[in-house]
Each structure stands twice: as C-alpha cells, then as structure tokens.
Scaffold this motif. Structure first.
Motif, PDB file in Angstrom:
ATOM      1  N   ASN A 163       0.828  -1.053  -0.077  1.00 45.38           N
ATOM      2  CA  ASN A 163      -0.028  -0.014   0.054  1.00 45.38           C
ATOM      3  C   ASN A 163       0.693   1.167  -0.240  1.00 45.38           C
ATOM      4  OD1 ASN A 163      -2.880  -1.070   0.697  1.00 45.38           O
ATOM      5  ND2 ASN A 163      -1.436  -2.129   2.376  1.00 45.38           N
ATOM      6  N   SER A 164       2.022   1.306   0.634  1.00 43.10           N
ATOM      7  CA  SER A 164       2.717   2.203   0.846  1.00 43.10           C
ATOM      8  C   SER A 164       4.537   2.038   0.656  1.00 43.10           C
ATOM      9  CB  SER A 164       2.562   2.864   2.318  1.00 43.10           C
ATOM     10  OG  SER A 164       3.231   2.063   3.254  1.00 43.10           O
ATOM     11  N   GLY A 165       5.259   3.129   0.928  1.00 43.60           N
ATOM     12  CA  GLY A 165       6.479   3.022   0.535  1.00 43.60           C
ATOM     13  C   GLY A 165       6.901   2.220   2.036  1.00 43.60           C
ATOM     14  N   SER A 166       6.622   2.718   3.036  1.00 44.59           N
ATOM     15  CA  SER A 166       7.167   2.111   4.522  1.00 44.59           C
ATOM     16  C   SER A 166       6.798   0.482   4.408  1.00 44.59           C
ATOM     17  CB  SER A 166       6.317   2.646   5.557  1.00 44.59           C
ATOM     18  OG  SER A 166       6.745   4.029   5.667  1.00 44.59           O
ATOM     19  N   GLU A 167       5.659   0.134   3.768  1.00 42.66           N
ATOM     20  CA  GLU A 167       5.215  -1.258   3.936  1.00 42.66           C
ATOM     21  C   GLU A 167       6.144  -1.899   3.150  1.00 42.66           C
ATOM     22  OE1 GLU A 167       1.100  -1.797   2.593  1.00 42.66           O
ATOM     23  OE2 GLU A 167       1.431  -3.935   3.231  1.00 42.66           O
ATOM     24  N   THR A 212      19.507   1.535   0.607  1.00 38.42           N
ATOM     25  CA  THR A 212      19.800   2.796   0.604  1.00 38.42           C
ATOM     26  C   THR A 212      19.283   3.414  -0.488  1.00 38.42           C
ATOM     27  OG1 THR A 212      21.675   4.595   0.098  1.00 38.42           O
ATOM     28  CG2 THR A 212      21.927   2.503  -1.022  1.00 38.42           C
ATOM     29  N   GLU A 213      18.920   4.809  -0.591  1.00 42.59           N
ATOM     30  CA  GLU A 213      18.531   5.407  -1.652  1.00 42.59           C
ATOM     31  C   GLU A 213      19.708   5.913  -2.618  1.00 42.59           C
ATOM     32  OE1 GLU A 213      15.878   8.842  -0.395  1.00 42.59           O
ATOM     33  OE2 GLU A 213      17.087   8.330   1.322  1.00 42.59           O
ATOM     34  N   PRO A 214      19.688   5.823  -4.067  1.00 48.68           N
ATOM     35  CA  PRO A 214      20.667   6.302  -4.908  1.00 48.68           C
ATOM     36  C   PRO A 214      20.743   7.887  -4.672  1.00 48.68           C
ATOM     37  CG  PRO A 214      18.880   5.555  -6.098  1.00 48.68           C
ATOM     38  CD  PRO A 214      18.434   5.291  -4.730  1.00 48.68           C
ATOM     39  N   ALA A 261       7.065   3.492  -4.595  1.00 45.29           N
ATOM     40  CA  ALA A 261       5.869   3.914  -3.929  1.00 45.29           C
ATOM     41  C   ALA A 261       5.634   5.616  -4.461  1.00 45.29           C
ATOM     42  CB  ALA A 261       5.850   3.810  -2.677  1.00 45.29           C
ATOM     43  N   LYS A 262       4.912   6.294  -3.766  1.00 46.20           N
ATOM     44  CA  LYS A 262       4.637   7.617  -4.136  1.00 46.20           C
ATOM     45  C   LYS A 262       3.941   7.793  -5.523  1.00 46.20           C
ATOM     46  CE  LYS A 262       7.595  10.195  -0.804  1.00 46.20           C
ATOM     47  NZ  LYS A 262       6.636  10.886  -0.108  1.00 46.20           N
ATOM     48  N   ALA A 263       4.785   8.219  -6.414  1.00 47.62           N
ATOM     49  CA  ALA A 263       4.477   8.353  -7.768  1.00 47.62           C
ATOM     50  C   ALA A 263       3.924   7.015  -8.495  1.00 47.62           C
ATOM     51  CB  ALA A 263       4.980   8.766  -8.868  1.00 47.62           C
ATOM     52  N   ALA A 286      19.399   8.822   5.954  1.00 47.06           N
ATOM     53  CA  ALA A 286      18.311   8.256   5.179  1.00 47.06           C
ATOM     54  C   ALA A 286      16.998   8.383   5.921  1.00 47.06           C
ATOM     55  CB  ALA A 286      18.576   6.931   4.439  1.00 47.06           C
ATOM     56  N   TYR A 287      16.008   8.498   5.002  1.00 41.24           N
ATOM     57  CA  TYR A 287      14.703   8.306   5.576  1.00 41.24           C
ATOM     58  C   TYR A 287      13.936   7.261   4.737  1.00 41.24           C
ATOM     59  CZ  TYR A 287       9.517   8.878   6.782  1.00 41.24           C
ATOM     60  OH  TYR A 287       8.178   8.609   6.857  1.00 41.24           O
ATOM     61  N   HIS A 288      13.655   6.040   5.496  1.00 40.74           N
ATOM     62  CA  HIS A 288      12.687   5.025   4.729  1.00 40.74           C
ATOM     63  C   HIS A 288      11.240   4.872   5.301  1.00 40.74           C
ATOM     64  CE1 HIS A 288      16.576   3.696   2.657  1.00 40.74           C
ATOM     65  NE2 HIS A 288      17.142   3.953   3.907  1.00 40.74           N
ATOM     66  N   GLY A 289      10.907   5.530   6.017  1.00 42.35           N
ATOM     67  CA  GLY A 289       9.278   5.476   6.566  1.00 42.35           C
ATOM     68  C   GLY A 289       9.339   5.558   7.978  1.00 42.35           C
ATOM     69  N   SER A 290       7.805   5.363   8.319  1.00 46.09           N
ATOM     70  CA  SER A 290       7.524   5.736   9.746  1.00 46.09           C
ATOM     71  C   SER A 290       7.052   4.535  10.565  1.00 46.09           C
ATOM     72  CB  SER A 290       6.461   6.907   9.699  1.00 46.09           C
ATOM     73  OG  SER A 290       6.482   7.583  10.821  1.00 46.09           O
ATOM     74  N   PHE A 330      17.534  -0.910  -3.145  1.00 42.11           N
ATOM     75  CA  PHE A 330      17.352   0.671  -3.496  1.00 42.11           C
ATOM     76  C   PHE A 330      16.144   1.012  -2.993  1.00 42.11           C
ATOM     77  CE2 PHE A 330      20.919   2.027  -6.620  1.00 42.11           C
ATOM     78  CZ  PHE A 330      21.795   1.724  -5.757  1.00 42.11           C
ATOM     79  N   ASP A 331      15.882   1.950  -2.378  1.00 45.51           N
ATOM     80  CA  ASP A 331      14.745   2.516  -1.923  1.00 45.51           C
ATOM     81  C   ASP A 331      14.647   3.989  -2.978  1.00 45.51           C
ATOM     82  OD1 ASP A 331      12.788   4.462  -1.041  1.00 45.51           O
ATOM     83  OD2 ASP A 331      13.366   4.365   1.022  1.00 45.51           O
ATOM     84  N   GLU A 332      13.836   3.571  -4.104  1.00 48.74           N
ATOM     85  CA  GLU A 332      13.478   4.881  -5.076  1.00 48.74           C
ATOM     86  C   GLU A 332      12.183   5.238  -4.858  1.00 48.74           C
ATOM     87  OE1 GLU A 332      15.276   5.622  -8.570  1.00 48.74           O
ATOM     88  OE2 GLU A 332      16.826   4.009  -8.426  1.00 48.74           O
ATOM     89  N   ILE A 333      11.753   5.307  -3.658  1.00 52.75           N
ATOM     90  CA  ILE A 333      10.288   5.460  -3.341  1.00 52.75           C
ATOM     91  C   ILE A 333      10.110   7.124  -3.663  1.00 52.75           C
ATOM     92  CG2 ILE A 333       8.799   6.073  -1.308  1.00 52.75           C
ATOM     93  CD1 ILE A 333       9.793   3.111  -0.340  1.00 52.75           C
ATOM     94  N   GLN A 334      11.019   7.910  -3.266  1.00 51.67           N
ATOM     95  CA  GLN A 334      10.766   9.445  -3.507  1.00 51.67           C
ATOM     96  C   GLN A 334      11.381   9.730  -5.090  1.00 51.67           C
ATOM     97  OE1 GLN A 334      11.333  13.351  -1.345  1.00 51.67           O
ATOM     98  NE2 GLN A 334      11.465  11.775  -0.189  1.00 51.67           N
ATOM     99  N   ILE A 335      12.561   9.209  -5.315  1.00 46.59           N
ATOM    100  CA  ILE A 335      13.398   9.827  -6.566  1.00 46.59           C
ATOM    101  C   ILE A 335      12.963   8.888  -7.769  1.00 46.59           C
ATOM    102  CG2 ILE A 335      15.374   8.393  -6.112  1.00 46.59           C
ATOM    103  CD1 ILE A 335      15.467  11.824  -7.480  1.00 46.59           C
TER     104      ILE A 335
HETATM  105  C1  LIG Z   1      12.810   7.704   0.459  1.00 45.90           C
HETATM  106  C2  LIG Z   1      11.519   7.284   1.113  1.00 45.90           C
HETATM  107  N1  LIG Z   1      11.506   6.014   1.579  1.00 45.90           N
HETATM  108  C3  LIG Z   1      10.336   5.652   2.192  1.00 45.90           C
HETATM  109  C4  LIG Z   1       9.336   6.368   2.301  1.00 45.90           C
HETATM  110  C5  LIG Z   1       7.989   6.224   3.293  1.00 45.90           C
HETATM  111  O1  LIG Z   1       7.090   6.122   2.317  1.00 45.90           O
HETATM  112  P1  LIG Z   1       5.314   6.080   2.855  1.00 45.90           P
HETATM  113  O2  LIG Z   1       5.172   7.527   3.300  1.00 45.90           O
HETATM  114  O3  LIG Z   1       4.712   5.734   1.415  1.00 45.90           O
HETATM  115  O4  LIG Z   1       5.358   4.915   3.718  1.00 45.90           O
HETATM  116  C6  LIG Z   1       9.282   7.864   2.104  1.00 45.90           C
HETATM  117  C7  LIG Z   1       8.477   8.830   2.216  1.00 45.90           C
HETATM  118  O5  LIG Z   1       8.529   9.944   2.092  1.00 45.90           O
HETATM  119  C8  LIG Z   1      10.441   8.076   1.224  1.00 45.90           C
HETATM  120  O6  LIG Z   1      10.631   9.504   0.955  1.00 45.90           O
END
Ligand SMILES: Cc1ncc(COP(=O)(O)O)c(C=O)c1O
Length: 395
Positions: free
Chosen positions: A105-109, A184-186, A246-248, A133-137, A217-222
């Motif tokens: 459903n989401s990036g964190s998931e 990691t995010e690239p 995720a996101k887009a 890095a930020y990978h979710g909440s 690779f977390d490309e959730i944002q980029i």
């Molecule tokens: C790089 C990155 N990873 C993970 C997440 C978490 O995604 P979500 O908010 O959809 O759980 C985000 C959200 O901003 C993010 O920017």
C-alpha cells in the motif's frame, strides 16, 4: 463550526503547525483553496503527482476501474487484470533480473517487506542503512533512521540495524557475511538531497556481491521518472537486487512495490506460507491509476524532458540569498545555509501562492519537485514568483 476547526479537533495531526491550506479544487500543477487563492504545487504532493492533479487520462482510468471492480479479494489470491498488466509494464522497463512485482500500500510497507525478504533469503539478521536516510515511519522502517530526532520517542526499535556513511568507500568494509541487506536511496532526499556517486554505488554493489548481501534501493521518492530516467539507478552503472517504489507509482493513489527476481521474491510465499501479506496491497484502482500515469509518461516523453526542465529552473534562480541548488532531475533543494531564512522563505512562498516544504533532516533548504509535466511557461511563472519571494525576505 468551520472545516478548519473540525480539522484540528477531529483529524489526527502530524505536527502542531499544519499549513492548513483548505483545498477547494485542483487542476494540473495548481491547487486552489476555498478562498479562491491559486497555488503552484512545486512539490507534487511530495513527489506523488507525477502528472500533476486530476490528469484526465488518470481520472478516466480510475473511473473505468471503479465501475468494473474494486476489491474482489485480498492481495495475492485472485488474478486482477490491473495488477498483472501494470506489473508487466513495469518490469518491461527494467533490467531482466527485476522481473516480478510484489505490491504493497505504501513505501514504508515496501521497506518492511524488503527487510523481511532479506532476512528470509539470507538467513542473516543484520541490516545496514546509510546515515541520513529516511525509509518510512513504521517501527521497522523508522529503525533504519540514523538521526535520533524523530525516532527517540519510540525506543526500543528494531534490533540488528547498523549504519554506514553514504558515499564513504572505507565504510563499505562494515558490510560482512553477517549482513542480510544494505538499504539505501541512490539519491538521498531527507538530508536536503545528497546524490550517490556512481563509483560509490558500484563499489557498494561489488561489496554486496562479495558478502552475499542483498542490495535494496529505496527509490520511493526519486524513482518513477523524477531523476530524468525511469529509476535513478539507471544513471549509476549498476542495479540493485531489490527495487522499492511507491509515491508516484500509484498515479496519485496509494501503492508501493518491491521489485526483484521472481525466485528471490518467492521465499516470502513458502516455509511458512503467507510470509508477507497485505489486504489492500496492489489495489486495482491504484494499479489502474499508476498504469495510466506510466503510459502518459512514456507516450508523451515526459521523463526525457526532466533534466532540461531542471536546468531551466536552476538557470533562472540566481539570487544572493541562495547558497546552493542541489539535486538530480526534478528533485531539487534550494539551500539558504540558514534555518531562519529558509523558514521566512517557506512562509513567504505560501503567501505568494507556491506550495513547497523543507526536507525532513534539513531545514536550511526548501524543496522544488514539481509535476514532471510542468511546462516551460509554468516553470517561468514558478521561478518568477520564487525570485519575488526571495526579494521580499529581510535578512
Ligand atoms: C525515500 C523514502 N522512503 C520511504 C518513504 C515512506 O513512504 P510512505 O510514506 O509511503 O510510507 C518515503 C516517504 O517519504 C521516502 O521518501
């Protein structure tokens, strides 16, 4: 009582100072509030609305799917055409080993799923993340965060997490045969944009291969076109084992995904079965919207225009207040080298009808990440307004 009061009283808050724009309608790159004020959305709902708001083809795909079916069954059991067709479309754009999509459903998931996958696949317990890095909440994803600022109220978090410095070749020796995965995010977003050096990411790939460690690779944002290629790793001369999106990805609706080799992902489905499950993962509406978005991005060539648009923005934004503009593609940080100035700029942006935000770990910079289909004229309008904002700031 008006909506503002009801919002504050009955809708869970994420901070004591929400921006409180009361949205009336949206169109393209614009958001209109209930007083009739028009805002340029300079951050695309934090990298979500790749085609801006209410793109007719995306809306029509959602309407068509809504009239067909919504939720016949939890994720993974029935064959749902939007999930299948979207997965095929995604993997067709990716290297051969990224051939299977596990929807969330989401990036964190997706991050949670990737950590579970790495543990199951390698039988190891250590996960390494990069500092900053930020990978979710969620609990697990938040454990990957090195900065105490946002996580310190939530201990104990997940054990077995260690950190390395991003772009630091020496630190790669901390990856060992005990390491299940490096995530990691690239291109790190939260510290105010730090671009991964291709040589570093190639060395990281090599070290993971040597130690049998999965590279996530977390490309959730980029990802999803914002870097100027479909995914940013394409510019780095290497590829991860697991790609997170995720996101887009959901064409403005909630959707996340782990993309990896089918054999690798299959460990989540056996011994025990149901290793990673999700009721709404890959919702048909989100898949339909995401697919319509990707179709438009590809057919109309928006991704190929990203770098040129970023250059247009950078070239127009010359101002003594700006210390540096960093970023890749349409994920830019305008850095003022000062939190008080950045705060004044942020407030003035809203007054001048520009929606922007800070970065999670950097409040000296504001983000510029508009929809990818922003036109040259709209960019010129945005940069003109930004320069007016900068001129209005008293230092
Ligand atoms: C790089 C990155 N990873 C993970 C997440 C978490 O995604 P979500 O908010 O959809 O759980 C985000 C959200 O901003 C993010 O920017």
């Amino acid at each position: 009582m008006d909506l503002k009061h009801l919002f504050l009283q009955h809708v869970g808050q994420t901070s004591p100072f929400p921006t409180m724009v009361e949205v009336d309608r949206v169109e393209g790159i614009y958001v209109y509030d209930t007083s009739g004020k028009k805002y340029i959305d300079a951050i695309a709902g934090i990298c979500v609305s790749a085609l801006g708001h209410n793109h007719p083809k995306v809306v029509s795909a959602i309407q068509k799917q809504a009239a067909t079916y919504l939720h016949p069954m939890v994720y993974g059991e029935f064959i749902l055409s939007p999930q299948v067709r979207y997965a095929k479309m995604l993997v067709d754009q990716l290297p051969e080993h990224l051939n299977c999509v596990f929807y969330t459903n989401s990036g964190s998931e997706a991050v949670e799923g990737a950590m579970k996958l790495a543990k199951r696949y390698t039988g190891r317990g250590e996960i390494i993340a990069c500092k900053g890095a930020y990978h979710g909440s969620t609990n697990g994803a938040m454990s990957l965060m090195s900065e105490p600022k946002y996580k310190k109220g939530y201990y104990p978090l997940m054990p077995g997490i260690n950190y390395i410095n991003f772009n630091d070749h020496v630190d790669l020796s901390k990856i060992t045969t005990q390491t299940a995965a490096v995530i990691t995010e690239p291109i790190q977003a939260a510290p105010g944009i730090r671009v991964g050096e291709p040589e570093y990411l190639q060395a990281l790939r090599k070290r993971c291969d040597e130690t049998g460690t999965l590279l996530i690779f977390d490309e959730i944002q980029i990802g999803f076109g914002r870097s100027g290629t479909f995914f940013a790793f394409e510019q780095m001369g290497m590829a991860p084992d697991v790609l997170l999106s995720a996101k887009a990805l959901g064409g403005t609706l909630p959707l996340g995904a782990l993309i990896a080799d089918r054999k690798l992902l299959s460990v989540l489905s056996k011994n025990p079965i149901l290793g990673f499950i999700s009721t709404f993962g890959g919702h048909p509406l989100s898949c339909a919207a995401g697919m319509a978005t990707l179709e438009v991005l590809l057919e109309e060539g928006w991704i190929g225009q990203v770098s040129e648009k970023a250059e247009r923005i950078k070239a127009s934004l010359k101002h003594p207040l700006i210390k540096e503009i960093r970023g890749t593609g349409l994920l830019l940080a305008i850095d003022f080298g000062s939190e008080p100035i950045a705060l004044k700029v942020l407030d003035a942006c809203f007054e001048h009808g520009i929606i922007t935000d800070f970065f999670l770990f950097n409040e000296q910079a504001i983000r510029i990440a508009p929809p990818l289909n922003i036109t040259a004229a709209e960019i010129d309008d945005l940069t003109k307004r930004l320069l007016q904002v900068f001129d209005s700031i008293e230092v």
